[in-house]
Design a protein around this motif. Sequence first.
Motif, PDB file in Angstrom:
ATOM      1  N   TYR A  40       0.829  -1.205   0.000  1.00  0.00           N
ATOM      2  CA  TYR A  40       0.000   0.000   0.000  1.00  0.00           C
ATOM      3  C   TYR A  40       0.864   1.256   0.000  1.00  0.00           C
ATOM      4  CZ  TYR A  40      -4.242  -2.674   1.007  1.00  0.00           C
ATOM      5  OH  TYR A  40      -5.303  -3.530   0.921  1.00  0.00           O
ATOM      6  N   ILE A  41       0.340   2.313  -0.646  1.00  0.00           N
ATOM      7  CA  ILE A  41       0.964   3.633  -0.547  1.00  0.00           C
ATOM      8  C   ILE A  41      -0.125   4.654  -0.228  1.00  0.00           C
ATOM      9  CG2 ILE A  41       2.809   3.043  -2.163  1.00  0.00           C
ATOM     10  CD1 ILE A  41       1.421   4.879  -4.220  1.00  0.00           C
ATOM     11  N   ASN A  42       0.303   5.808   0.271  1.00  0.00           N
ATOM     12  CA  ASN A  42      -0.614   6.878   0.653  1.00  0.00           C
ATOM     13  C   ASN A  42      -0.533   8.041  -0.331  1.00  0.00           C
ATOM     14  OD1 ASN A  42      -1.459   5.609   3.136  1.00  0.00           O
ATOM     15  ND2 ASN A  42       0.540   6.166   3.965  1.00  0.00           N
ATOM     16  N   TYR A  43      -1.636   8.781  -0.390  1.00  0.00           N
ATOM     17  CA  TYR A  43      -1.699   9.974  -1.242  1.00  0.00           C
ATOM     18  C   TYR A  43      -2.443  11.064  -0.470  1.00  0.00           C
ATOM     19  CZ  TYR A  43      -3.129  13.183  -4.946  1.00  0.00           C
ATOM     20  OH  TYR A  43      -3.326  14.310  -5.698  1.00  0.00           O
ATOM     21  N   GLN A  44      -1.927  12.292  -0.519  1.00  0.00           N
ATOM     22  CA  GLN A  44      -2.600  13.398   0.146  1.00  0.00           C
ATOM     23  C   GLN A  44      -2.522  14.654  -0.702  1.00  0.00           C
ATOM     24  OE1 GLN A  44      -1.464  14.128   4.202  1.00  0.00           O
ATOM     25  NE2 GLN A  44      -2.787  15.916   4.418  1.00  0.00           N
ATOM     26  N   TYR A  45      -3.669  15.347  -0.794  1.00  0.00           N
ATOM     27  CA  TYR A  45      -3.759  16.652  -1.446  1.00  0.00           C
ATOM     28  C   TYR A  45      -4.696  17.502  -0.593  1.00  0.00           C
ATOM     29  CZ  TYR A  45      -5.688  20.202  -4.583  1.00  0.00           C
ATOM     30  OH  TYR A  45      -6.135  21.396  -5.121  1.00  0.00           O
ATOM     31  N   ASN A  46      -4.145  18.529   0.046  1.00  0.00           N
ATOM     32  CA  ASN A  46      -4.936  19.324   1.004  1.00  0.00           C
ATOM     33  C   ASN A  46      -5.594  18.379   2.009  1.00  0.00           C
ATOM     34  OD1 ASN A  46      -4.071  21.630  -0.301  1.00  0.00           O
ATOM     35  ND2 ASN A  46      -5.890  21.815  -1.572  1.00  0.00           N
ATOM     36  N   ASP A  47      -6.935  18.390   2.101  1.00  0.00           N
ATOM     37  CA  ASP A  47      -7.587  17.501   3.057  1.00  0.00           C
ATOM     38  C   ASP A  47      -8.058  16.195   2.430  1.00  0.00           C
ATOM     39  OD1 ASP A  47      -9.500  18.798   1.541  1.00  0.00           O
ATOM     40  OD2 ASP A  47     -10.921  19.068   3.191  1.00  0.00           O
ATOM     41  N   LEU A  48      -7.657  15.940   1.179  1.00  0.00           N
ATOM     42  CA  LEU A  48      -7.945  14.662   0.521  1.00  0.00           C
ATOM     43  C   LEU A  48      -6.856  13.663   0.894  1.00  0.00           C
ATOM     44  CD1 LEU A  48      -9.398  12.836  -1.574  1.00  0.00           C
ATOM     45  CD2 LEU A  48      -7.933  13.891  -3.322  1.00  0.00           C
ATOM     46  N   LYS A  49      -7.272  12.554   1.513  1.00  0.00           N
ATOM     47  CA  LYS A  49      -6.321  11.514   1.904  1.00  0.00           C
ATOM     48  C   LYS A  49      -6.818  10.176   1.366  1.00  0.00           C
ATOM     49  CE  LYS A  49      -4.861  13.853   6.157  1.00  0.00           C
ATOM     50  NZ  LYS A  49      -4.732  13.751   7.628  1.00  0.00           N
ATOM     51  N   LEU A  50      -6.005   9.560   0.505  1.00  0.00           N
ATOM     52  CA  LEU A  50      -6.361   8.286  -0.109  1.00  0.00           C
ATOM     53  C   LEU A  50      -5.255   7.268   0.151  1.00  0.00           C
ATOM     54  CD1 LEU A  50      -7.686   9.561  -3.577  1.00  0.00           C
ATOM     55  CD2 LEU A  50      -9.027   9.039  -1.519  1.00  0.00           C
ATOM     56  N   ARG A  51      -5.630   6.006   0.058  1.00  0.00           N
ATOM     57  CA  ARG A  51      -4.666   4.920   0.239  1.00  0.00           C
ATOM     58  C   ARG A  51      -4.923   3.888  -0.856  1.00  0.00           C
ATOM     59  NH1 ARG A  51      -1.062   3.070   3.939  1.00  0.00           N
ATOM     60  NH2 ARG A  51      -0.992   0.844   4.459  1.00  0.00           N
ATOM     61  N   PHE A  52      -3.857   3.458  -1.526  1.00  0.00           N
ATOM     62  CA  PHE A  52      -3.989   2.583  -2.683  1.00  0.00           C
ATOM     63  C   PHE A  52      -3.224   1.278  -2.466  1.00  0.00           C
ATOM     64  CE2 PHE A  52      -3.869   6.960  -4.588  1.00  0.00           C
ATOM     65  CZ  PHE A  52      -5.223   7.042  -4.886  1.00  0.00           C
ATOM     66  N   ARG A  53      -3.874   0.188  -2.846  1.00  0.00           N
ATOM     67  CA  ARG A  53      -3.192  -1.105  -2.882  1.00  0.00           C
ATOM     68  C   ARG A  53      -2.537  -1.266  -4.246  1.00  0.00           C
ATOM     69  NH1 ARG A  53      -4.516  -6.173  -4.829  1.00  0.00           N
ATOM     70  NH2 ARG A  53      -6.748  -5.762  -5.053  1.00  0.00           N
ATOM     71  N   LEU A  54      -1.250  -1.557  -4.256  1.00  0.00           N
ATOM     72  CA  LEU A  54      -0.530  -1.786  -5.498  1.00  0.00           C
ATOM     73  C   LEU A  54      -0.226  -3.272  -5.651  1.00  0.00           C
ATOM     74  CD1 LEU A  54       2.002   1.202  -5.575  1.00  0.00           C
ATOM     75  CD2 LEU A  54      -0.398   1.126  -6.262  1.00  0.00           C
ATOM     76  N   GLY A  55      -0.065  -3.713  -6.891  1.00  0.00           N
ATOM     77  CA  GLY A  55       0.250  -5.102  -7.165  1.00  0.00           C
ATOM     78  C   GLY A  55       0.941  -5.230  -8.508  1.00  0.00           C
ATOM     79  N   LEU A  56       1.690  -6.295  -8.687  1.00  0.00           N
ATOM     80  CA  LEU A  56       2.486  -6.506  -9.889  1.00  0.00           C
ATOM     81  C   LEU A  56       1.696  -7.362 -10.879  1.00  0.00           C
ATOM     82  CD1 LEU A  56       5.888  -7.263  -8.113  1.00  0.00           C
ATOM     83  CD2 LEU A  56       5.039  -5.056  -8.975  1.00  0.00           C
ATOM     84  N   SER A  57       1.225  -6.757 -11.962  1.00  0.00           N
ATOM     85  CA  SER A  57       0.407  -7.474 -12.937  1.00  0.00           C
ATOM     86  C   SER A  57       1.254  -7.969 -14.100  1.00  0.00           C
ATOM     87  CB  SER A  57      -0.702  -6.558 -13.473  1.00  0.00           C
ATOM     88  OG  SER A  57      -0.180  -5.662 -14.447  1.00  0.00           O
ATOM     89  N   SER A  58       0.711  -8.925 -14.844  1.00  0.00           N
ATOM     90  CA  SER A  58       1.422  -9.490 -15.996  1.00  0.00           C
ATOM     91  C   SER A  58       1.427  -8.547 -17.190  1.00  0.00           C
ATOM     92  CB  SER A  58       0.789 -10.824 -16.399  1.00  0.00           C
ATOM     93  OG  SER A  58      -0.567 -10.646 -16.781  1.00  0.00           O
ATOM     94  N   PHE A  59       0.770  -7.379 -17.051  1.00  0.00           N
ATOM     95  CA  PHE A  59       0.756  -6.381 -18.122  1.00  0.00           C
ATOM     96  C   PHE A  59       1.630  -5.171 -17.772  1.00  0.00           C
ATOM     97  CE2 PHE A  59      -3.123  -8.792 -18.751  1.00  0.00           C
ATOM     98  CZ  PHE A  59      -3.133  -8.998 -20.114  1.00  0.00           C
ATOM     99  N   LYS A  60       2.531  -5.339 -16.798  1.00  0.00           N
ATOM    100  CA  LYS A  60       3.504  -4.349 -16.309  1.00  0.00           C
ATOM    101  C   LYS A  60       2.883  -3.273 -15.417  1.00  0.00           C
ATOM    102  CE  LYS A  60       3.755  -0.592 -19.758  1.00  0.00           C
ATOM    103  NZ  LYS A  60       4.583   0.157 -20.693  1.00  0.00           N
TER     104      LYS A  60
END
Length: 297
Positions: free
Chosen positions: A81-101
């Motif tokens: 997981y990684i985090n993202y923030q812009y002003n008061d917007l806070k998001l968290r994303f799950r990343l994964g390694l796909s066969s399409f790069k």
Amino acid sequence: MYSFLTTGNWADYELVDSGNFEKLERFGDYYLARPEPQAIWDKHLPEQEWQRLAQATFARDKGNAEKGQWKLKKGMPEQWYINYQYNDLKLRFRLGLSSFKHVGLFPEQDSNWQYIYDTTKKLKTPQPKVLNMFAYTGAASLAAKAAGADITHLDSVKQVNYWARDNMEASNLDNVRWIVEDAMKYARREVKRGNTYNGIILDPPSYGRGPNGEKWQLENELNEMIKLCREMLDGTDYFLLINLYSIGFSAMILDNLMRDTFGAQVQNEELGELYLHDSGNRRLPLGTFFRFSSVGR
């Protein structure tokens, strides 16, 4: 206004280097090397540094330009997981390694997420309706949702929608409407029903397939899709954003399509290119965009 837009100061992402048709990126604590067809210049860092830093390297399968495999160093997870923030917007994303790069996120879209968040907040309609088609793992959907939208997230791949749902839950959001459908079929049906949206987000691929084998080819389908969006877009309180990653597809094409189709509804417009900058101060182009709205920024 023609603009060149890149990511802001994002702690969990950087384009470390690019060149020789590859890019080296950091996502959180992990460094990835993968193909990039537009990086035709030489690498800034020596090859030994790439090999030292890269914990996962993507290699294409012989005879298949689309698919490949990741070679992982010890300790490199297949998901994180990684985090993202812009002003008061806070998001968290799950990343994964796909066969399409791909890894489940397109960091160059940072400026579009900010636009969606800011513009949705400025719409006059309480809980404005926003439609995100070709929505992938949902970063744009979550930006709209966090700004108070009633968001419909549409993608033709069921597993991708599950991934987007994981991102929603990780970001402490809820009540996104998930639809697995061919985008063109859905848009035609919504026009027949007379349904409209205050915001429409489009990020169509060059080529794709719907859940029942429906064929999408950008140059053949985009004109009709834009016309359908005109019928679906609210006439007084609205925004529309389209992003294309297709080599050779100029932003002027989008400019012509939008002005011909939407006419005077095109207000406060911005068009241009998205890019990422690396440690060698090279700018890696990663798509064209056009966006307009009834509200100024």
